[in-house]
Design a protein around this motif. Sequence first.
Motif, PDB file in Angstrom:
ATOM      1  N   LEU A 137       7.703   6.079 -14.682  1.00  0.00           N
ATOM      2  CA  LEU A 137       7.190   4.758 -14.319  1.00  0.00           C
ATOM      3  C   LEU A 137       7.478   3.836 -15.487  1.00  0.00           C
ATOM      4  O   LEU A 137       6.944   4.032 -16.584  1.00  0.00           O
ATOM      5  CB  LEU A 137       5.688   4.807 -14.036  1.00  0.00           C
ATOM      6  N   MET A 138       8.345   2.864 -15.257  1.00  0.00           N
ATOM      7  CA  MET A 138       8.896   1.981 -16.304  1.00  0.00           C
ATOM      8  C   MET A 138       9.598   2.877 -17.338  1.00  0.00           C
ATOM      9  O   MET A 138      10.665   3.347 -17.044  1.00  0.00           O
ATOM     10  CB  MET A 138       7.811   1.104 -16.928  1.00  0.00           C
ATOM     11  N   THR A 139       9.006   3.143 -18.480  1.00  0.00           N
ATOM     12  CA  THR A 139       9.636   4.019 -19.475  1.00  0.00           C
ATOM     13  C   THR A 139       8.781   5.250 -19.771  1.00  0.00           C
ATOM     14  O   THR A 139       9.121   6.019 -20.654  1.00  0.00           O
ATOM     15  CB  THR A 139       9.874   3.249 -20.790  1.00  0.00           C
ATOM     16  N   THR A 140       7.687   5.444 -19.041  1.00  0.00           N
ATOM     17  CA  THR A 140       6.771   6.546 -19.291  1.00  0.00           C
ATOM     18  C   THR A 140       6.969   7.646 -18.264  1.00  0.00           C
ATOM     19  O   THR A 140       6.846   7.411 -17.064  1.00  0.00           O
ATOM     20  CB  THR A 140       5.307   6.055 -19.228  1.00  0.00           C
ATOM     21  N   GLU A 141       7.254   8.848 -18.743  1.00  0.00           N
ATOM     22  CA  GLU A 141       7.423   9.977 -17.834  1.00  0.00           C
ATOM     23  C   GLU A 141       6.044  10.429 -17.354  1.00  0.00           C
ATOM     24  O   GLU A 141       5.116  10.597 -18.151  1.00  0.00           O
ATOM     25  CB  GLU A 141       8.125  11.130 -18.559  1.00  0.00           C
ATOM     26  N   ILE A 142       5.915  10.578 -16.031  1.00  0.00           N
ATOM     27  CA  ILE A 142       4.635  10.996 -15.451  1.00  0.00           C
ATOM     28  C   ILE A 142       4.900  12.070 -14.408  1.00  0.00           C
ATOM     29  O   ILE A 142       6.022  12.246 -13.940  1.00  0.00           O
ATOM     30  CB  ILE A 142       3.881   9.797 -14.816  1.00  0.00           C
ATOM     31  N   SER A 143       3.833  12.773 -14.034  1.00  0.00           N
ATOM     32  CA  SER A 143       3.973  13.777 -12.982  1.00  0.00           C
ATOM     33  C   SER A 143       3.947  13.069 -11.626  1.00  0.00           C
ATOM     34  O   SER A 143       3.449  11.955 -11.492  1.00  0.00           O
ATOM     35  CB  SER A 143       2.846  14.807 -13.074  1.00  0.00           C
ATOM     36  N   ARG A 144       4.460  13.738 -10.612  1.00  0.00           N
ATOM     37  CA  ARG A 144       4.496  13.135  -9.279  1.00  0.00           C
ATOM     38  C   ARG A 144       3.091  12.895  -8.739  1.00  0.00           C
ATOM     39  O   ARG A 144       2.862  11.959  -7.985  1.00  0.00           O
ATOM     40  CB  ARG A 144       5.286  14.027  -8.320  1.00  0.00           C
ATOM     41  N   ASP A 145       2.127  13.745  -9.110  1.00  0.00           N
ATOM     42  CA  ASP A 145       0.751  13.567  -8.652  1.00  0.00           C
ATOM     43  C   ASP A 145       0.088  12.339  -9.267  1.00  0.00           C
ATOM     44  O   ASP A 145      -0.803  11.741  -8.673  1.00  0.00           O
ATOM     45  CB  ASP A 145      -0.075  14.816  -8.981  1.00  0.00           C
ATOM     46  N   ASP A 146       0.505  11.955 -10.478  1.00  0.00           N
ATOM     47  CA  ASP A 146      -0.087  10.800 -11.158  1.00  0.00           C
ATOM     48  C   ASP A 146       0.603   9.484 -10.812  1.00  0.00           C
ATOM     49  O   ASP A 146       0.140   8.424 -11.213  1.00  0.00           O
ATOM     50  CB  ASP A 146      -0.018  10.993 -12.680  1.00  0.00           C
ATOM     51  N   LEU A 147       1.697   9.536 -10.056  1.00  0.00           N
ATOM     52  CA  LEU A 147       2.480   8.336  -9.792  1.00  0.00           C
ATOM     53  C   LEU A 147       1.670   7.266  -9.057  1.00  0.00           C
ATOM     54  O   LEU A 147       1.579   6.125  -9.513  1.00  0.00           O
ATOM     55  CB  LEU A 147       3.746   8.680  -8.987  1.00  0.00           C
ATOM     56  N   ILE A 148       1.067   7.607  -7.939  1.00  0.00           N
ATOM     57  CA  ILE A 148       0.361   6.606  -7.120  1.00  0.00           C
ATOM     58  C   ILE A 148      -0.865   6.046  -7.844  1.00  0.00           C
ATOM     59  O   ILE A 148      -1.047   4.819  -7.874  1.00  0.00           O
ATOM     60  CB  ILE A 148       0.001   7.197  -5.740  1.00  0.00           C
ATOM     61  N   PRO A 149      -1.736   6.882  -8.458  1.00  0.00           N
ATOM     62  CA  PRO A 149      -2.881   6.282  -9.184  1.00  0.00           C
ATOM     63  C   PRO A 149      -2.445   5.358 -10.318  1.00  0.00           C
ATOM     64  O   PRO A 149      -3.039   4.295 -10.522  1.00  0.00           O
ATOM     65  CB  PRO A 149      -3.641   7.496  -9.730  1.00  0.00           C
ATOM     66  N   ARG A 150      -1.393   5.715 -11.047  1.00  0.00           N
ATOM     67  CA  ARG A 150      -0.922   4.860 -12.139  1.00  0.00           C
ATOM     68  C   ARG A 150      -0.329   3.557 -11.594  1.00  0.00           C
ATOM     69  O   ARG A 150      -0.544   2.492 -12.155  1.00  0.00           O
ATOM     70  CB  ARG A 150       0.136   5.598 -12.976  1.00  0.00           C
ATOM     71  N   LEU A 151       0.409   3.660 -10.476  1.00  0.00           N
ATOM     72  CA  LEU A 151       0.973   2.453  -9.868  1.00  0.00           C
ATOM     73  C   LEU A 151      -0.118   1.509  -9.387  1.00  0.00           C
ATOM     74  O   LEU A 151      -0.017   0.293  -9.554  1.00  0.00           O
ATOM     75  CB  LEU A 151       1.876   2.819  -8.697  1.00  0.00           C
ATOM     76  N   ARG A 152      -1.160   2.063  -8.783  1.00  0.00           N
ATOM     77  CA  ARG A 152      -2.266   1.219  -8.309  1.00  0.00           C
ATOM     78  C   ARG A 152      -2.947   0.518  -9.472  1.00  0.00           C
ATOM     79  O   ARG A 152      -3.325  -0.652  -9.377  1.00  0.00           O
ATOM     80  CB  ARG A 152      -3.272   2.064  -7.539  1.00  0.00           C
ATOM     81  N   ALA A 153      -3.129   1.233 -10.595  1.00  0.00           N
ATOM     82  CA  ALA A 153      -3.780   0.632 -11.762  1.00  0.00           C
ATOM     83  C   ALA A 153      -2.931  -0.498 -12.337  1.00  0.00           C
ATOM     84  O   ALA A 153      -3.451  -1.558 -12.696  1.00  0.00           O
ATOM     85  CB  ALA A 153      -4.027   1.700 -12.827  1.00  0.00           C
ATOM     86  N   VAL A 154      -1.629  -0.291 -12.407  1.00  0.00           N
ATOM     87  CA  VAL A 154      -0.746  -1.327 -12.953  1.00  0.00           C
ATOM     88  C   VAL A 154      -0.617  -2.496 -11.973  1.00  0.00           C
ATOM     89  O   VAL A 154      -0.637  -3.659 -12.368  1.00  0.00           O
ATOM     90  CB  VAL A 154       0.638  -0.724 -13.288  1.00  0.00           C
ATOM     91  N   ALA A 155      -0.479  -2.194 -10.688  1.00  0.00           N
ATOM     92  CA  ALA A 155      -0.281  -3.245  -9.685  1.00  0.00           C
ATOM     93  C   ALA A 155      -1.520  -4.127  -9.531  1.00  0.00           C
ATOM     94  O   ALA A 155      -1.402  -5.279  -9.110  1.00  0.00           O
ATOM     95  CB  ALA A 155       0.086  -2.621  -8.345  1.00  0.00           C
ATOM     96  N   ALA A 156      -2.702  -3.611  -9.871  1.00  0.00           N
ATOM     97  CA  ALA A 156      -3.929  -4.413  -9.760  1.00  0.00           C
ATOM     98  C   ALA A 156      -3.904  -5.600 -10.718  1.00  0.00           C
ATOM     99  O   ALA A 156      -4.558  -6.611 -10.474  1.00  0.00           O
ATOM    100  CB  ALA A 156      -5.153  -3.545 -10.026  1.00  0.00           C
ATOM    101  N   GLU A 157      -3.135  -5.505 -11.798  1.00  0.00           N
ATOM    102  CA  GLU A 157      -3.079  -6.557 -12.800  1.00  0.00           C
ATOM    103  C   GLU A 157      -1.874  -7.473 -12.611  1.00  0.00           C
ATOM    104  O   GLU A 157      -1.625  -8.337 -13.430  1.00  0.00           O
ATOM    105  CB  GLU A 157      -3.022  -5.941 -14.191  1.00  0.00           C
ATOM    106  N   ARG A 158      -1.122  -7.293 -11.549  1.00  0.00           N
ATOM    107  CA  ARG A 158       0.115  -8.054 -11.339  1.00  0.00           C
ATOM    108  C   ARG A 158       0.008  -8.916 -10.090  1.00  0.00           C
ATOM    109  O   ARG A 158      -0.745  -8.617  -9.176  1.00  0.00           O
ATOM    110  CB  ARG A 158       1.292  -7.094 -11.207  1.00  0.00           C
ATOM    111  N   SER A 159       0.822  -9.954 -10.051  1.00  0.00           N
ATOM    112  CA  SER A 159       0.838 -10.820  -8.871  1.00  0.00           C
ATOM    113  C   SER A 159       1.874 -10.354  -7.851  1.00  0.00           C
ATOM    114  O   SER A 159       1.746 -10.635  -6.672  1.00  0.00           O
ATOM    115  CB  SER A 159       1.140 -12.257  -9.291  1.00  0.00           C
TER     116      SER A 159
END
Length: 157
Positions: free
Chosen positions: A87-109
């Motif tokens: 995700l961007m430049t951070t390697e993450i597990s497939r299970d963590d992808l959606i929770p991390r995306l939701r956290a980042v997307a909450a702060e974006r327009s």
Amino acid sequence: MAGTVTQAKPRARRGRRRGRHRAMMSEINITPFVDVMLVLLIIFMVAAPLMTVGVPVQLPETAATPLPAVEEEPLTVTITGEGTVTLMTTEISRDDLIPRLRAVAAERSDNKIFLRADGRVPYGDVAQIMGALNAAGFNDIGLVTDTGGPNMDSEAQ
């Protein structure tokens, strides 16, 4: 006795030597500041295009036209040739992808997500990630490819 008028002689000024005395200069010389700012502007204008997501992948080539430019840097999910998800430049597990995306997307327009996948990644793995993104509510997904691929339209050639 008639009154005589005499003029007073001006006093000699003491404490001053040769030359004119200058008042303190209270202005700021901004020329060096402007020079430095222009140099920094040029450096950042040259370096900005080079600062893209730094996960090296061999993107497939297509004849698709590029998407229009966006205001903020879009979220980028990358699947490398080895199958790791970034995700961007951070390697993450497939299970963590959606929770991390939701956290980042909450702060974006903008909820646009760019999906980059190495050409060696099986289609099934790309489809699984796209399905997970879609199920999580991320419907604006762009597939990133290189230009210059084959054009399947025989009339356009």
